[in-house]
Design a protein around this motif. Structure first.
Motif, mmCIF file in Angstrom:
data_model
loop_
_atom_site.group_PDB
_atom_site.id
_atom_site.type_symbol
_atom_site.label_atom_id
_atom_site.label_comp_id
_atom_site.label_asym_id
_atom_site.label_seq_id
_atom_site.Cartn_x
_atom_site.Cartn_y
_atom_site.Cartn_z
ATOM 1 N N ARG A 312 -19.107 -14.511 3.095
ATOM 2 C CA ARG A 312 -19.423 -15.802 2.487
ATOM 3 C C ARG A 312 -19.732 -16.880 3.512
ATOM 4 O O ARG A 312 -20.134 -17.985 3.144
ATOM 5 N N HIS A 313 -19.511 -16.588 4.804
ATOM 6 C CA HIS A 313 -19.697 -17.580 5.864
ATOM 7 C C HIS A 313 -18.868 -18.833 5.580
ATOM 8 O O HIS A 313 -19.323 -19.969 5.805
ATOM 9 N N ALA A 314 -17.658 -18.627 5.070
ATOM 10 C CA ALA A 314 -16.774 -19.737 4.727
ATOM 11 C C ALA A 314 -15.345 -19.223 4.713
ATOM 12 O O ALA A 314 -15.104 -18.027 4.514
ATOM 13 N N PRO A 315 -14.348 -20.115 4.937
ATOM 14 C CA PRO A 315 -12.949 -19.670 4.883
ATOM 15 C C PRO A 315 -12.603 -19.066 3.525
ATOM 16 O O PRO A 315 -13.090 -19.510 2.480
ATOM 17 N N PHE A 316 -11.763 -18.038 3.552
ATOM 18 C CA PHE A 316 -11.368 -17.346 2.327
ATOM 19 C C PHE A 316 -9.844 -17.308 2.262
ATOM 20 O O PHE A 316 -9.185 -16.688 3.107
ATOM 21 N N ALA A 317 -9.275 -18.023 1.274
ATOM 22 C CA ALA A 317 -7.825 -18.107 1.107
ATOM 23 C C ALA A 317 -7.351 -17.032 0.129
ATOM 24 O O ALA A 317 -7.984 -16.804 -0.913
ATOM 25 N N MET A 318 -6.250 -16.399 0.467
ATOM 26 C CA MET A 318 -5.641 -15.359 -0.377
ATOM 27 C C MET A 318 -4.211 -15.808 -0.706
ATOM 28 O O MET A 318 -3.327 -15.757 0.164
ATOM 29 N N GLU A 319 -3.987 -16.264 -1.945
ATOM 30 C CA GLU A 319 -2.695 -16.822 -2.320
ATOM 31 C C GLU A 319 -1.654 -15.749 -2.618
ATOM 32 O O GLU A 319 -0.455 -16.035 -2.585
ATOM 33 N N ASP A 320 -2.081 -14.528 -2.909
ATOM 34 C CA ASP A 320 -1.135 -13.451 -3.209
ATOM 35 C C ASP A 320 -1.775 -12.136 -2.773
ATOM 36 O O ASP A 320 -2.608 -11.575 -3.480
ATOM 37 N N LEU A 321 -1.387 -11.653 -1.585
ATOM 38 C CA LEU A 321 -1.965 -10.409 -1.073
ATOM 39 C C LEU A 321 -1.465 -9.180 -1.822
ATOM 40 O O LEU A 321 -2.092 -8.128 -1.785
ATOM 41 N N ARG A 322 -0.345 -9.330 -2.514
ATOM 42 C CA ARG A 322 0.228 -8.172 -3.188
ATOM 43 C C ARG A 322 -0.544 -7.828 -4.459
ATOM 44 O O ARG A 322 -0.757 -6.655 -4.770
ATOM 45 N N HIS A 323 -0.989 -8.859 -5.203
ATOM 46 C CA HIS A 323 -1.634 -8.593 -6.491
ATOM 47 C C HIS A 323 -3.030 -9.198 -6.606
ATOM 48 O O HIS A 323 -3.820 -8.772 -7.438
ATOM 49 N N GLY A 324 -3.336 -10.216 -5.816
ATOM 50 C CA GLY A 324 -4.622 -10.888 -5.948
ATOM 51 C C GLY A 324 -5.723 -10.240 -5.132
ATOM 52 O O GLY A 324 -5.544 -9.199 -4.496
ATOM 53 N N LEU A 325 -6.897 -10.892 -5.139
ATOM 54 C CA LEU A 325 -8.044 -10.423 -4.368
ATOM 55 C C LEU A 325 -7.761 -10.629 -2.874
ATOM 56 O O LEU A 325 -7.250 -11.669 -2.464
ATOM 57 N N ARG A 326 -8.114 -9.641 -2.060
ATOM 58 C CA ARG A 326 -7.869 -9.708 -0.624
ATOM 59 C C ARG A 326 -9.006 -9.016 0.116
ATOM 60 O O ARG A 326 -9.799 -8.270 -0.475
ATOM 61 N N CYS A 327 -9.094 -9.290 1.430
ATOM 62 C CA CYS A 327 -10.060 -8.601 2.288
ATOM 63 C C CYS A 327 -9.632 -7.149 2.474
ATOM 64 O O CYS A 327 -8.434 -6.842 2.560
ATOM 65 N N SER A 328 -10.605 -6.243 2.569
ATOM 66 C CA SER A 328 -10.281 -4.820 2.654
ATOM 67 C C SER A 328 -9.695 -4.420 4.007
ATOM 68 O O SER A 328 -9.114 -3.342 4.124
ATOM 69 N N HIS A 329 -9.833 -5.293 5.029
ATOM 70 C CA HIS A 329 -9.210 -4.934 6.305
ATOM 71 C C HIS A 329 -7.712 -5.229 6.302
ATOM 72 O O HIS A 329 -7.017 -4.933 7.276
#
Length: 566
Positions: A312-329
């Motif tokens: 996205r060429h922009a910061p990406f916030a992940m509020e819940d890595l356990r259940h929410g959307l996250r980066c695959s790395h």
């Protein structure tokens, strides 16, 4: 006494102090931004000076290459580089137009560069086709050296003046930051003391007026929030200024990584961080730095599309890595605790060079997210600048066609290796190599095939070098090999191995007729044939000429001994 120190006056005094402090901080911030722009401008001027010096050396090298070999591509490269050098000199004059003394120096530098280029043009125009160099070219050596010295002196004057400006501007920016911290350190405690005093007065005098007490408490809360906000702003600006200064002083990428890890560990305690840098192949990234505790598994070599911030060429916030959307790395966290994270792309000059991943325990967004993003912006620019400096440094000492060291590096390294071997009481051998009948090879098969032959010979030469050997392209089809701590017998054995390897080379496409080349080699040894670089190279040249005169494709020693060819 009561009238002079009434709660109202005390609150007014605290408000005046806070407002004054806020205005002072804003004014200092504006001054700091101006100083930072001037520092950036100074760095741009210094980079332009370095580029001008590099282009000047390239232009001189191309003109000398043309004088030595008569190759049209050297002449064309000279005209191209000369035009670019003049454009860079004009750009330098435009950048320092606000500084009259520097502008005069830049204009004088442009004139010196023009004069130096004209000398090279005269030398190339005086060259007779089919000959190594004309007599006219030999007569302008003194003028060329004077022109080189004049250009170097003017470059040094400009660089010294810019470095002085850089020191002054950096000192002024640092002084502004420290004055801001001092004002906050004095003004905030004083304001808090006044507010505390007013609270006590209000508690004593207004016990029966509950409504007024609640109003005063609300006002006090608002003032405290303002003070805290100013304190955080001051701390963030000081931290950002310090981080930026340290990045500008880093000499290589590894120092950038260490500075970044230390700074993020101090400013964002409790947060784990991973720094990824995209490899030159652009197929995946690699983990170059890590700090804090790992709260989730991470891929050490992920693909570029594995991070949403890069996509996205922009910061990406992940509020819940356990259940929410996250980066695959980032893998699913271990244990039962919640984890949140943030990925910020590192981009400079329109290109993404990596990303930073932050992770911490709990849900929601990370604290001080804006500070983390600003720190990443500084890191992106610094990383791009370091890569640019490393690229320019590589171009300054490497021959672009063969990848071997160039003549400038040869002269510096030979003097250093001679001194080192003399200290250790060890011999040193110099091999002067020349591709036989290369002009005829070029005329018959074309310059492209000639370049292929030189590249193939350079690759073969690298395979026969020890780590401590120094292989250089002396100019045209001539090469030089420095062999530290090598006696005559070993040098002859190495030279014969290289001669035989060249004879076995096959140039061209596998489906077409394969071409062959041979080389003649002259060997000189320290201290038998000299103890300075010029003497050794001259002795090696004389041996090389004798090897060519006696039939080529052979090895000759400077004192007259010739090794029989296999």
């Amino acid at each position: 006494m009561t009238s002079r120190f009434s709660p109202l006056r005390v609150f007014l005094a605290a408000t005046v102090i806070l407002v004054s402090l806020g205005l002072y901080v804003v004014a200092n911030a504006i001054q700091f931004a101006s100083d930072y722009r001037m520092v950036t401008h100074t760095y741009d001027v210094l980079r332009t000076l370095d580029h001008i010096e590099s282009l000047k050396h390239q232009a001189v090298a191309e003109s000398r290459g043309y004088l030595l070999a008569g190759r049209a591509d050297n002449r064309d490269n000279f005209w191209r580089i000369g035009g670019e050098l003049q454009r860079e000199a004009d750009l330098l004059a435009e950048r320092v137009v606000d500084n009259p003394p520097q502008h005069e120096r830049a204009v004088a530098l442009r004139r010196a560069l023009d004069a130096r280029l004209r000398l090279s043009v005269q030398a190339m125009q005086s060259r007779t086709p089919g000959e190594a160099a004309s007599g006219t070219a030999a007569t302008i050596v003194t003028a060329v050296r004077s022109g080189d010295a004049d250009v170097a002196r003017r470059l040094e004057q400009l660089r010294m003046a810019e470095n002085q400006l850089l020191s002054k501007r950096s000192a002024r920016a640092e002084r502004s930051a420290w004055l801001t911290l001092f004002a906050a350190g004095v003004g905030i405690p004083l304001s808090l003391m006044l507010i505390g005093y007013a609270q006590r007065r209000l508690a004593r005098e207004n016990r029966d007026r509950k409504v007024a007490e609640r109003a005063a408490s609300a006002s006090n809360t608002e003032l405290n929030a303002t003070v805290e906000q100013l304190a955080r702003l001051s701390d963030s600006m000081a931290a950002l200024s310090q981080y930026s200064g340290m990045l500008q002083g880093a000499s290589d990428a590894q120092e950038l990584y260490e500075i970044t890890a230390t700074t993020f560990r101090q400013l964002l305690p409790g947060m784990g961080g991973l720094l990824y840098v995209i490899r030159a192949s652009r197929d995946h990234a690699e983990l170059v730095a890590q700090w804090g505790g790992a709260v989730a598994p991470n891929d050490p070599a992920p693909a570029l599309q594995a991070c949403w911030s890069v996509r996205r060429h922009a910061p990406f916030a992940m509020e819940d890595l356990r259940h929410g959307l996250r980066c695959s790395h980032i893998g699913r966290p271990h244990g039962a605790e919640d984890v949140h994270g943030l990925c910020v792309p590192l981009s400079a000059h329109g290109e993404v060079v990596g990303w930073l991943s932050l992770q911490g325990e709990g849900r929601g967004r990370i604290p001080d997210e804006s500070l983390a993003i600003r720190l990443c912006e500084q890191l992106s620019l610094a990383l791009a600048n370091v890569r640019l400096r490393e690229s320019l440094r590589h171009q300054a000492v490497r021959d672009p066609l063969t990848g071997l060291f160039n003549r400038r590096y040869l002269e510096e390294s030979l003097a250093r290796e001679i001194a080192r071997c003399q200290r250790r009481g060890q011999p040193l051998a110099v091999l002067m190599l020349d591709v036989d009948h290369f002009k005829l090879f070029n005329d018959r098969h074309g310059h492209a095939m000639g370049d292929a032959a030189l590249s193939a010979f350079a690759r073969m030469l690298k395979t026969r070098c020890r780590p401590e050997d120094i292989a250089c392209r002396y100019g045209g089809e001539e090469f030089t090999l420095i062999l530290p701590e090598t006696d005559l017998a070993t040098a002859l054995e190495r030279a014969e191995d290289i001669r035989a390897g060249a004879a076995m080379l096959r140039i061209g496409d596998p489906g077409a007729s394969m071409l062959r080349i041979t080389v003649s080699i002259g060997v000189a040894l320290m201290p038998e044939h000299g103890d300075v670089g010029l003497e050794l190279m001259r002795a090696g040249d004389q041996a090389l000429y004798r090897a060519k005169h006696e039939g080529r494709d052979r090895v000759a020693v400077a004192d007259g001994r010739v090794a029989a060819a296999v």
